[in-house]
Design an enzyme around this catalytic site. Structure first.
Site, PDB file in Angstrom:
ATOM      1  N   SER A 190       0.885  -1.161   0.000  1.00 44.11           N
ATOM      2  CA  SER A 190       0.000   0.000   0.000  1.00 44.11           C
ATOM      3  C   SER A 190       0.921   1.207   0.000  1.00 44.11           C
ATOM      4  CB  SER A 190      -0.838  -0.006   1.280  1.00 44.11           C
ATOM      5  OG  SER A 190      -1.331   1.293   1.558  1.00 44.11           O
ATOM      6  N   TYR A 230      -0.795  -0.650  10.379  1.00 38.17           N
ATOM      7  CA  TYR A 230      -0.920  -1.252   9.039  1.00 38.17           C
ATOM      8  C   TYR A 230       0.149  -0.664   8.106  1.00 38.17           C
ATOM      9  CZ  TYR A 230      -3.169  -1.673   4.367  1.00 38.17           C
ATOM     10  OH  TYR A 230      -3.453  -1.881   3.043  1.00 38.17           O
TER      11      TYR A 230
HETATM   12  N1  NAD Z   1      -8.906  -2.097  -1.068  1.00 39.79           N
HETATM   13  C1  NAD Z   1      -8.053  -1.088  -0.924  1.00 39.79           C
HETATM   14  O1  NAD Z   1      -8.421   0.116  -0.993  1.00 39.79           O
HETATM   15  C2  NAD Z   1      -6.586  -1.350  -0.691  1.00 39.79           C
HETATM   16  C3  NAD Z   1      -5.669  -0.280  -0.751  1.00 39.79           C
HETATM   17  C4  NAD Z   1      -4.321  -0.518  -0.535  1.00 39.79           C
HETATM   18  C5  NAD Z   1      -3.889  -1.825  -0.289  1.00 39.79           C
HETATM   19  N2  NAD Z   1      -4.801  -2.838  -0.235  1.00 39.79           N
HETATM   20  C6  NAD Z   1      -4.304  -4.190   0.036  1.00 39.79           C
HETATM   21  O2  NAD Z   1      -4.854  -5.080  -0.922  1.00 39.79           O
HETATM   22  C7  NAD Z   1      -4.995  -6.379  -0.329  1.00 39.79           C
HETATM   23  C8  NAD Z   1      -6.406  -6.902  -0.530  1.00 39.79           C
HETATM   24  O3  NAD Z   1      -7.341  -6.012   0.055  1.00 39.79           O
HETATM   25  P1  NAD Z   1      -8.906  -6.088  -0.276  1.00 39.79           P
HETATM   26  O4  NAD Z   1      -9.415  -4.711  -0.159  1.00 39.79           O
HETATM   27  O5  NAD Z   1      -9.116  -6.848  -1.519  1.00 39.79           O
HETATM   28  O6  NAD Z   1      -9.431  -6.923   1.004  1.00 39.79           O
HETATM   29  P2  NAD Z   1     -10.686  -7.905   1.199  1.00 39.79           P
HETATM   30  O7  NAD Z   1     -11.028  -7.806   2.655  1.00 39.79           O
HETATM   31  O8  NAD Z   1     -11.767  -7.633   0.208  1.00 39.79           O
HETATM   32  O9  NAD Z   1     -10.060  -9.337   0.910  1.00 39.79           O
HETATM   33  C9  NAD Z   1      -9.043  -9.839   1.738  1.00 39.79           C
HETATM   34  C10 NAD Z   1      -9.079 -11.359   1.713  1.00 39.79           C
HETATM   35  O10 NAD Z   1      -7.995 -11.805   2.536  1.00 39.79           O
HETATM   36  C11 NAD Z   1      -8.439 -12.903   3.316  1.00 39.79           C
HETATM   37  N3  NAD Z   1      -7.623 -13.017   4.533  1.00 39.79           N
HETATM   38  C12 NAD Z   1      -7.645 -12.199   5.622  1.00 39.79           C
HETATM   39  N4  NAD Z   1      -6.816 -12.660   6.565  1.00 39.79           N
HETATM   40  C13 NAD Z   1      -6.242 -13.793   6.064  1.00 39.79           C
HETATM   41  C14 NAD Z   1      -5.314 -14.731   6.576  1.00 39.79           C
HETATM   42  N5  NAD Z   1      -4.832 -14.610   7.816  1.00 39.79           N
HETATM   43  N6  NAD Z   1      -4.957 -15.771   5.790  1.00 39.79           N
HETATM   44  C15 NAD Z   1      -5.463 -15.903   4.544  1.00 39.79           C
HETATM   45  N7  NAD Z   1      -6.366 -15.061   4.014  1.00 39.79           N
HETATM   46  C16 NAD Z   1      -6.749 -14.017   4.768  1.00 39.79           C
HETATM   47  C17 NAD Z   1      -9.888 -12.566   3.640  1.00 39.79           C
HETATM   48  O11 NAD Z   1     -10.609 -13.739   4.021  1.00 39.79           O
HETATM   49  C18 NAD Z   1     -10.356 -11.954   2.319  1.00 39.79           C
HETATM   50  O12 NAD Z   1     -10.893 -12.941   1.458  1.00 39.79           O
HETATM   51  C19 NAD Z   1      -4.556  -6.210   1.134  1.00 39.79           C
HETATM   52  O13 NAD Z   1      -3.196  -6.532   1.243  1.00 39.79           O
HETATM   53  C20 NAD Z   1      -4.739  -4.735   1.382  1.00 39.79           C
HETATM   54  O14 NAD Z   1      -3.929  -4.273   2.430  1.00 39.79           O
HETATM   55  C21 NAD Z   1      -6.128  -2.639  -0.426  1.00 39.79           C
END
Ligand code: NAD
Length: 252
Positions: free
Chosen positions: A144, A157
Site C-alpha cells: 500500500s 498497518y
Molecule cells: N482495497 C483497498 O483500498 C486497498 C488499498 C491498498 C492496499 N490494499 C491491500 O490489498 C490487499 C487486498 O485487500 P482487499 O481490499 O481486496 O481486502 P478484502 O477484505 O476484500 O479481501 C481480503 C481477503 O484476505 C483474506 N484473509 C484475511 N486474513 C487472512 C489470513 N490470515 N490468511 C489468509 N487469508 C486471509 C480474507 O478472508 C479476504 O478474502 C490487502 O493486502 C490490502 O492491504 C487494499
C-alpha cells in the site's frame, strides 16, 4: 500482430484470493493460463472463486490457509504442490488492518495487524521460496502506498506494509542471481468488500475520487493488471520495485 501473455506453465498462489483485489488477481492470472490456487482464510470463499474460474474454462483450486499460522501455510502449500505442482508465482495479497487512531490502537490490534500483514507474508515467502528458486519464479507482494507516505488512522498497518516493502526488496537482492524476481504493487483505494467501511468513513467513493488525478477509485482488475505485468515476460528486467497503482493519487 498481437501480444499474448502465456502463463500456462505456471502454478500461481494468490493469498486472500477469496475476495476483492485477490479475487481479481486470481481471475486474471487464470485467464493468462496459469493454474491458480486461491488461498484464503475462508475455505468457502476460496472454493467459490476457484469454481468461478473453473466454470470459465480455467484451472483453479481453493485452499484454506491462515497465513499467520506457519503450520497452516505449510499444509496449504503441500496441497497446492500435490494438486497443481511446484509454485512458480506467489502473490501475497492477504492482510489485516485496524482503522483507528494510533492512540486508540491496542497491543492486541497491533499484534493482529503485524501477525497477518507482515509475518503472514513472510511465512508464505519462506515456505514457497524453494519452489520459486527451483522454477525461477516470480513473487509479487501487495502493499500500500501508506508504506511510503503514511496513513491517518492506519499507522500499524502502514508500518507492517513498510516492512513488506523492505523484506521484498531485500529478498530481491538475495535471489536475483537465482532467476527469481520480487516486486511490490501498492494499490490506492480500490473498491472491495474490505475497503467499504473505510470508504464510507471518509465520506463515500465520489468524494474520495475527487482527490484522484484519474478521477475514480480503483477496481480489482486495475491492480490485477499490474500484477500480471510483474509476473509476465514483459517485466524480465524488473525486480525490487514498488509499483504504485493508484490513479495518480501518490506520485512517488
Ligand atoms: N482495497 C483497498 O483500498 C486497498 C488499498 C491498498 C492496499 N490494499 C491491500 O490489498 C490487499 C487486498 O485487500 P482487499 O481490499 O481486496 O481486502 P478484502 O477484505 O476484500 O479481501 C481480503 C481477503 O484476505 C483474506 N484473509 C484475511 N486474513 C487472512 C489470513 N490470515 N490468511 C489468509 N487469508 C486471509 C480474507 O478472508 C479476504 O478474502 C490487502 O493486502 C490490502 O492491504 C487494499
Amino acid at each position: 500482430m498481437s501480444i499474448q501473455i502465456d502463463l500456462s506453465s505456471d502454478v500461481a498462489v494468490v493469498t486472500g484470493g477469496g475476495s476483492g483485489i485477490g479475487e481479481g488477481i486470481a481471475h486474471l492470472l487464470a485467464e493468462a493460463g496459469a493454474r491458480v490456487a486461491v488461498a484464503d482464510l475462508s475455505a468457502e470463499a476460496a472454493k467459490s472463486v476457484a469454481e468461478q474460474i473453473t466454470a470459465k474454462g480455467g484451472t483453479a483450486i481453493g485452499v484454506q490457509v491462515d497465513i499467520a499460522d506457519e503450520a497452516s501455510v505449510r499444509q496449504g502449500l503441500d496441497a497446492v504442490r500435490e494438486q497443481l505442482g511446484p509454485v512458480s508465482v506467489l502473490v501475497n495479497n492477504a492482510a489485516a488492518w485496524a482503522i483507528k487512531k494510533f492512540a486508540d490502537t491496542s497491543a492486541e490490534d497491533a499484534r493482529r495487524v503485524v501477525d497477518v500483514t507482515l509475518l503472514g507474508t513472510i511465512n508464505m515467502m519462506r515456505a514457497a521460496l524453494p519452489d520459486l528458486v527451483a522454477t525461477q519464479g516470480r513473487l509479487v507482494n501487495v502493499a500500500s502506498d501508506s508504506a511510503r507516505v503514511g496513513e491517518h488512522s492506519m499507522s500499524v498497518y502502514a508500518g507492517a506494509k513498510a516492512g513488506v516493502v523492505a523484506v521484498t526488496k531485500s529478498l530481491a537482492q538475495e535471489v536475483g542471481r537465482k532467476g527469481v524476481r520480487a516486486n511490490v504493487v501498492a494499490p490506492g483505494t480500490t473498491v472491495t468488500p474490505g475497503s467499504s467501511g473505510f470508504i464510507e468513513q471518509v465520506g463515500g467513493a465520489d468524494k474520495l475520487a475527487r482527490a484522484y488525478p484519474l478521477g475514480r477509485l480503483g477496481a480489482p482488475a486495475d491492480i490485477a493488471g499490474a500484477v500480471l505485468f510483474l509476473v509476465s515476460p514483459l517485466s524480465t528486467w524488473v525486480t525490487g520495485q514498488v509499483l504504485s497503482v493508484s490513479g495518480g493519487f501518490t506520485m512517488l
